[in-house]
Design an enzyme around this catalytic site. Sequence first.
Site, mmCIF file in Angstrom:
data_model
loop_
_atom_site.group_PDB
_atom_site.id
_atom_site.type_symbol
_atom_site.label_atom_id
_atom_site.label_comp_id
_atom_site.label_asym_id
_atom_site.label_seq_id
_atom_site.Cartn_x
_atom_site.Cartn_y
_atom_site.Cartn_z
ATOM 1 N N GLN A 83 0.826 -1.204 0.000
ATOM 2 C CA GLN A 83 0.000 0.000 0.000
ATOM 3 C C GLN A 83 0.868 1.265 0.000
ATOM 4 O O GLN A 83 0.370 2.349 -0.299
ATOM 5 C CB GLN A 83 -0.911 0.002 1.222
ATOM 6 C CG GLN A 83 -0.159 0.124 2.539
ATOM 7 C CD GLN A 83 -1.034 -0.018 3.760
ATOM 8 O OE1 GLN A 83 -1.215 -1.109 4.289
ATOM 9 N NE2 GLN A 83 -1.597 1.102 4.224
ATOM 10 N N CYS A 89 -4.988 0.607 3.841
ATOM 11 C CA CYS A 89 -5.026 -0.797 4.271
ATOM 12 C C CYS A 89 -6.444 -1.355 4.186
ATOM 13 O O CYS A 89 -6.651 -2.504 3.785
ATOM 14 C CB CYS A 89 -4.498 -0.927 5.691
ATOM 15 S SG CYS A 89 -5.359 0.096 6.897
ATOM 16 N N HIS A 227 -5.248 -0.929 11.888
ATOM 17 C CA HIS A 227 -4.727 -1.475 10.631
ATOM 18 C C HIS A 227 -5.618 -2.623 10.168
ATOM 19 O O HIS A 227 -6.007 -3.470 10.970
ATOM 20 C CB HIS A 227 -3.294 -1.963 10.860
ATOM 21 C CG HIS A 227 -2.586 -2.393 9.615
ATOM 22 N ND1 HIS A 227 -2.657 -1.698 8.430
ATOM 23 C CD2 HIS A 227 -1.773 -3.460 9.369
ATOM 24 C CE1 HIS A 227 -1.922 -2.313 7.518
ATOM 25 N NE2 HIS A 227 -1.382 -3.392 8.058
#
Length: 281
Positions: A83, A89, A227
């Site tokens: 990414q 993410c 995340h």
Amino acid sequence: MFFFLIASVFAESIVETVNNHPGATWVAVEYPPEVITTAKLRARLGAIDLNEGPSNYVPDTSLPDNFDAREQWPGKILPVRNQEQCGSCWAFAVAETTGNRLNILGCGRGDMSPQDLVSCDKVDHGCNGGSPLFSWEWVKHSGITTEECIPYVSGGGRVPSCPKKCTNGSAIVRTKAKSVGLVKGDKMQNELYSRGPFEAAFSVYEDFKSYKSGVYHHITGKMLGGHAVMVVGWGVEDGTPYWLIQNSWGTTWGEQGFFKILRGKNECGIETTCFQGTFAC
Ligand SMILES: *[C@@H]1O[C@H](CO)[C@@H](O)[C@H](O)[C@H]1NC(C)=O
């Protein structure tokens, strides 16, 4: 100056603290800046709206002790991506989960497009983050196209507006999820076993950046953000149960881009914000 020098000589780095920790089940390493820095880590943490509360994970004893989607479905699990410097993410986790599930069903379209979500999903926030719940709802109602149609270009943090056509000028064809939703704790292993990888989001602490191998559990450093990643397996390593997870930080980080995290203790909330979509060919 004198005291400053003394302090820096005796202050343990995160890597030393982890590697000297008697209860550590993982190994830390100092990565070169091109792999990751704390600033880069912060830029990548784009999962918002994480669930709070205890895990309701219940081990499914009817399933094998070890499971790896890459072995279960050889050649169907798409490679680790990167990414880069964008809090996308959430979009990678949805795109990768979708691509793998279509592959497993037999109607794969290659890598699916995180850029489609970063640029076009109006309920989420591009490189500034996205919600696992909202982004799956988006794929149910609006769908997601292929990497070939809308390639990833936001690695530097810039988000172009939603394109009207694929890069080659053809019409955008999107795949919609049939149903989407939370993966409940007692269904986590069965979901993975029967339909393939799913998304999980968790809280990232400073020491996670330095993960090299083993079964991660938080040892030191403060919480930096949320995340989103993709769960691809489970197992037991030296007596420690773990989830096997594919990250989106390239293959030079962790175990060739993967990591293991403690299973059964809701480590960093890994067992509370799990989402999936179902698809049909
Ligand atoms: C253009 O891209 C689309 C989506 O990737 C693909 O399906 C189509 O075959 C391509 N068309 C041409 C003329 O290459």
